[in-house]
Write an enzyme that holds these catalytic residues in place. Structure first.
Site, PDB file in Angstrom:
ATOM      1  N   PHE A 154      40.029  29.671  31.322  1.00  0.00           N
ATOM      2  CA  PHE A 154      40.890  30.244  32.366  1.00  0.00           C
ATOM      3  C   PHE A 154      40.109  30.345  33.659  1.00  0.00           C
ATOM      4  O   PHE A 154      38.901  30.182  33.668  1.00  0.00           O
ATOM      5  CB  PHE A 154      41.416  31.621  31.941  1.00  0.00           C
ATOM      6  CG  PHE A 154      40.339  32.626  31.590  1.00  0.00           C
ATOM      7  CD1 PHE A 154      39.754  33.403  32.560  1.00  0.00           C
ATOM      8  CD2 PHE A 154      39.880  32.734  30.285  1.00  0.00           C
ATOM      9  CE1 PHE A 154      38.748  34.308  32.233  1.00  0.00           C
ATOM     10  CE2 PHE A 154      38.891  33.641  29.951  1.00  0.00           C
ATOM     11  CZ  PHE A 154      38.310  34.431  30.919  1.00  0.00           C
ATOM     12  N   TYR A 173      26.642  36.935  37.951  1.00  0.00           N
ATOM     13  CA  TYR A 173      27.415  38.048  37.397  1.00  0.00           C
ATOM     14  C   TYR A 173      26.641  39.122  36.636  1.00  0.00           C
ATOM     15  O   TYR A 173      27.180  40.198  36.385  1.00  0.00           O
ATOM     16  CB  TYR A 173      28.554  37.496  36.528  1.00  0.00           C
ATOM     17  CG  TYR A 173      29.580  36.762  37.355  1.00  0.00           C
ATOM     18  CD1 TYR A 173      30.492  37.458  38.131  1.00  0.00           C
ATOM     19  CD2 TYR A 173      29.604  35.376  37.391  1.00  0.00           C
ATOM     20  CE1 TYR A 173      31.414  36.800  38.924  1.00  0.00           C
ATOM     21  CE2 TYR A 173      30.531  34.697  38.167  1.00  0.00           C
ATOM     22  CZ  TYR A 173      31.427  35.412  38.940  1.00  0.00           C
ATOM     23  OH  TYR A 173      32.325  34.757  39.725  1.00  0.00           O
TER      24      TYR A 173
END
Ligand code: COA
Length: 389
Positions: free
Chosen positions: A389, A120
């Site tokens: 999450f 990322y």
């Protein structure tokens, strides 16, 4: 040729969920599981990559809020369900998805959890917060003193109703924490089926309920019992300490494991601080500043002389520019730069977990006035999210 589309209907959402789960080697959702998962699909936040009519990659975000240093709360996209069909990997599908998602991001900032550390950074995400995984030798763990409040066990139905309200009432205490969306709580209920043996207790102090703890105990091969803390939220230090006392005094538990902020004083609770072992330290929050001027203005700064940062952002060039940061705030300026920094590393220093001096020592950034920049971005508490999450 990959085309990125925003999905809008339930059948597409379910195909999205199936593709993502298969990408992480998990099962497609059953009908029951899908009914619980559906509310986490928010209109306008679900992207998929297509090769013709075939879906080959997924990403989505959940709308939430994020605390920044100084206590301001900003709208935030929690990025999740990133997956590419195994027969389409390493052909640029994720790159196309990330570009489109970022260019259409409805919030000034995004965070995610990364399965691999090398994916990322190229999309402008930096490691902004880390956690410490601790294991406690429960048989030898003694916390001196008595509880100051009361801890009560609640059943699963009560927890489903009470915890979202209590989480909101406790509020967001430190930088990195995020609000939880309705779909998060729904998925949480799905994960904690009875088979998983989850238990919730609530703490109350003089002003009523002010903390909760969810945990599960598993039996290991040697008949030892391991307690894993799944969720520990508290409004004050008394609630935090009492919930630890509760868990440490449980019968038939050999080991307790939890993830805590890097500066959490958990070891100091015990008569013998060596009962707390650090098993791991790992990156938790990957932060992407999508609107750099807005995010630099949202946080507060420490005391030091002003520093001019030159920010580079390959994917969102509107962020390119120079920003003067001082104890009074941040503003765009036309002045010579003290430090040049790419946007992923600005994310890494944003919560104060990493410093400019550390980045310069590793040759990741160049510049002068590093001590002033460190002092401006310094924070009294280490960031933590605490919501997976
Ligand atoms: C991780 C994943 C989404 C990458 O998708 P992809 O379409 O193969 O990625 P891209 O082709 O756009 O690759 C972009 C770059 O990232 C690199 N990259 C991608 N996945 C990587 C990985 N797992 N580890 C290291 N580098 C990776 C690629 O090599 C490429 O680098 P390059 O531009 O220097 O050549 C995909 O492999 C996947 O679905 N994996 C399983 C599920 C998963 O891990 N999801 C992430 C959840 S956080």
């Amino acid at each position: 040729m990959t085309e990125i589309r925003v999905l809008t209907d339930e059948a597409q959402f379910r195909a999205h969920c199936t593709l993502f789960r298969r990408a992480i080697h998990a099962q497609a959702p059953s009908d029951d599981s899908w009914a619980i998962t559906l509310p986490s699909y928010e209109q306008g936040r679900v992207h998929a990559a297509f090769d013709g009519d075939e879906m080959v990659g997924t990403t989505q975000s959940f709308g939430s809020s994020l605390v920044v240093p100084g206590g301001a709360v900003v709208p935030h996209s929690a990025i999740s369900r990133v997956g590419v069909r195994a027969d389409y990997t390493r052909r640029g599908v994720l790159t196309a998805l990330m570009r489109e998602q970022l260019s259409a991001l409805p919030d000034p900032v995004a965070t995610l959890r990364a399965t691999e550390g090398r994916i990322y950074g190229r999309f402008g995400y930096g490691v902004a917060g880390r956690v410490r995984e601790v294991e406690i030798d429960a048989k030898h763990a003694v916390i001196p003193g008595a509880m100051t409040g009361r801890v009560r066990m609640i059943d699963a139905d009560t927890a489903d109703k009470l915890l979202p309200e209590l989480h909101d009432a406790i509020g967001l205490r430190r930088p990195g924490q995020i609000s939880r969306w309705p779909g998060w709580w729904a998925r949480q209920r799905d994960r904690k089926g009875e088979a998983e043996n989850s238990v919730t207790v609530v703490h109350s102090g003089p002003d009523g309920d002010d903390g909760f703890l969810t945990y599960k105990v598993t039996t290991e091969k040697d008949f030892k019992h391991r307690l894993s803390v799944e969720d520990l939220e508290y409004a004050n230090a008394d609630a935090w300490r009492d919930l630890w006392i509760y868990v440490v005094r449980l019968d038939l538990v050999d080991h307790i494991e939890n993830e805590v902020p890097l500066d959490d004083p958990v070891s100091l609770l015990f008569e013998d601080p060596r009962v707390v072992l650090t098993k791991d330290v790992f990156d938790e929050i990957w932060l992407r500043l999508a609107d750099v001027p807005r995010m630099l203005s949202a946080r507060t700064y420490g005391h030091a002389d002003a520093v001019v940062l030159e920010v580079h952002d390959k994917l969102l060039p509107a962020n390119d520019g120079r920003y003067r940061v001082s104890p009074d705030g941040a503003e765009r300026v036309d002045a010579s730069a003290d430090i040049t920094i790419p946007v992923d590393l600005l994310g890494a220093v944003y919560f104060g977990d990493t410093t400019f001096s550390q980045l310069a020592a590793t040759k990741r950034i160049e510049g002068t006035r590093l001590a002033d920049a460190d002092a401006l971005f310094a924070v009294p508490q280490k960031p933590v999210c605490g919501t997976f999450f």
